[in-house]
Structure formats: C-alpha cells, structure tokens
Design a protein around this motif. Structure first.
Motif, PDB file in Angstrom:
ATOM      1  N   UNK A  23       0.835  -1.207  -0.138  1.00 60.16           N
ATOM      2  CA  UNK A  23      -0.164   0.135   0.082  1.00 60.16           C
ATOM      3  C   UNK A  23       0.723   1.275  -0.202  1.00 60.16           C
ATOM      4  N   UNK A  24       1.940   1.161   0.851  1.00 59.80           N
ATOM      5  CA  UNK A  24       3.402   2.156   0.479  1.00 59.80           C
ATOM      6  C   UNK A  24       3.437   3.050  -0.313  1.00 59.80           C
ATOM      7  N   UNK A  25       4.026   1.342  -0.856  1.00 63.27           N
ATOM      8  CA  UNK A  25       4.657   1.313  -2.335  1.00 63.27           C
ATOM      9  C   UNK A  25       3.409   2.141  -3.229  1.00 63.27           C
ATOM     10  N   UNK A  26       2.042   1.552  -3.608  1.00 67.73           N
ATOM     11  CA  UNK A  26       1.272   2.376  -4.047  1.00 67.73           C
ATOM     12  C   UNK A  26       1.017   4.176  -4.069  1.00 67.73           C
ATOM     13  N   UNK A  27       1.242   4.213  -2.280  1.00 70.09           N
ATOM     14  CA  UNK A  27       0.703   5.303  -2.012  1.00 70.09           C
ATOM     15  C   UNK A  27       1.753   6.697  -2.888  1.00 70.09           C
ATOM     16  N   UNK A  28       3.267   6.268  -2.992  1.00 71.02           N
ATOM     17  CA  UNK A  28       3.710   6.512  -3.347  1.00 71.02           C
ATOM     18  C   UNK A  28       4.164   6.502  -4.631  1.00 71.02           C
ATOM     19  N   UNK A  29       3.098   5.836  -5.343  1.00 71.58           N
ATOM     20  CA  UNK A  29       3.166   6.276  -6.999  1.00 71.58           C
ATOM     21  C   UNK A  29       2.513   7.247  -6.767  1.00 71.58           C
ATOM     22  N   UNK A  30       1.365   6.887  -7.084  1.00 69.42           N
ATOM     23  CA  UNK A  30       0.337   8.150  -6.711  1.00 69.42           C
ATOM     24  C   UNK A  30       1.161   9.846  -6.550  1.00 69.42           C
ATOM     25  N   UNK A  31       1.594   9.525  -4.901  1.00 67.74           N
ATOM     26  CA  UNK A  31       2.568  10.998  -5.007  1.00 67.74           C
ATOM     27  C   UNK A  31       3.108  11.054  -5.652  1.00 67.74           C
TER      28      UNK A  31
END
Length: 213
Positions: A154-162
């Motif tokens: 989830x953190x990696x996905x959030x980092x991609x979005x950010x």
C-alpha cells in the motif's frame, strides 16, 4: 613365499598362469600378507568365541548345579509351563539388566525404569509445550510478515500516486515560472514602447489606482 600361498589358496587345483615380473609378484605378495593377516584375525576371533562359549557353559553348569542343590530342580525335570515361566523370568532379568532374579532386584529395576519413564514423559510434555509455543510464535510472525507486506505494498502504491502528483505539480510550476518570465518580458517591452511614444506616467494603471485610492 607367493608360490606357497597360491598353492595353499588353490589346493589341488592348478594355479592359473600369470606373467611373472616384479610388479605382479609385489601385488601377489601384498595380497598374501593381507590374506594371512585376515586369517590370523579370524583365528583369534574364533578362539575368543570358543573361550566365551566355554565360560558360558561353565556358568550354565554352575547355575544348573545350584538349582539342583537348592531346589532339587533341573531343566529336564521342569514341565513345559515351568520352562516357559523360567524363560520369561530370564528374559525379564536380561531386559531389566538386573544382577540376579531376586524380587529386590526386579523391584529396584522396575522402579528405576518407572522413574526413567516418568522423566521421559515429563520431558516429552515440556517439549510438546515448547513446540506449541514455537508454533504460536511462528504463526504470529507469519501473520505479522503478511501484514507488513500488505502495508509495504500500500505504501509503495501511495508513493507512486504521490510521485505522479509531484511530477504534475513540478510541471505546472515550471509552466507558471516560464509564463511569468514571458509576461515580465512582454510587460517590460510594452512599457518601453509606451515610454518611447511619450506616455504620461500619470495615466498608467498604477498611477490611476493610487489616484483612485
């Protein structure tokens, strides 16, 4: 010496033909020595076994004499049931490793074996409890690992979005900076053009705003 050994090995049979040279003689000599050493070892083992058999036979005769003297019994006088009981008694004594077949020896050996059994069962229970605890800890660790993997994903996905948002903002900021620089250049050019035409400074937007205030 090699020839004598070959005659001893083959007996009445003819010795096979072989090439006689230093190498073959050396090999046959080594074989002869190994064979004779093995024969000596086997002879010593046979003698030792004969000695043991003699000692066992003497011990058996001694015990048989004790039975005959103290109880007026002999193996030939026992019934099949008595012989069976005697065999059970002997096997039990050998299994329990008692020094004799007295009740005291049997009770002592049984108590020792019972204590050992209880100690083993207690140790097994401790090991089972420890194994259960290890399984619980392992299960908890696996669940924690799974949860951490999910959180990491989830953190990696959030980092991609950010990161995508940051890239977009960076592009917008660059566009605004470029646009601002372009407007400054155009304003400066317009001001220079107006100044060249003799524009009254009191008619500029800034002067008019000041006058209005």
């Amino acid at each position: 010496q090699v020839t004598l050994w070959l005659k001893k090995i083959y007996g009445n049979q003819p010795i096979p033909q072989y090439e006689v040279n230093a190498r073959t003689v050396d090999i046959l000599y080594e074989l002869a020595e190994c064979n004779e050493a093995r024969d000596r070892d086997v002879s010593l083992l046979i003698e030792d076994m004969k000695q043991q058999a003699t000692e066992y036979e003497a011990e058996a005769n001694y015990l048989q004499g004790l039975l005959a003297e103290s109880l007026d019994l002999s193996l030939s006088s026992l019934s099949s049931e008595g012989t069976s009981y005697l065999n059970v008694l002997v096997n039990s004594a050998m299994t329990l490793e008692t020094k004799d077949t007295s009740l005291a020896s049997f009770f002592s050996a049984i108590n020792d074996m019972t204590s050992e059994l209880y100690a083993t069962e207690s140790k097994n229970r401790e090991m089972e409890l420890e194994l259960t605890n290890i399984r619980k800890k392992l299960t908890a660790a696996l669940m924690l690992e799974k949860r951490l993997q999910e959180d990491l994903k989830k953190t990696e996905e959030l980092l991609e979005v950010e990161k995508a948002k940051a890239d977009s903002r960076s592009q917008n900021l660059k566009f605004l900076k470029d646009k601002s620089e372009d407007l400054k250049i155009r304003i400066k050019a317009a001001e220079e053009q107006l100044a060249a035409t003799g524009l009254d400074q009191s008619l500029t937007h800034e002067s008019l705003v000041s006058l209005s205030e």
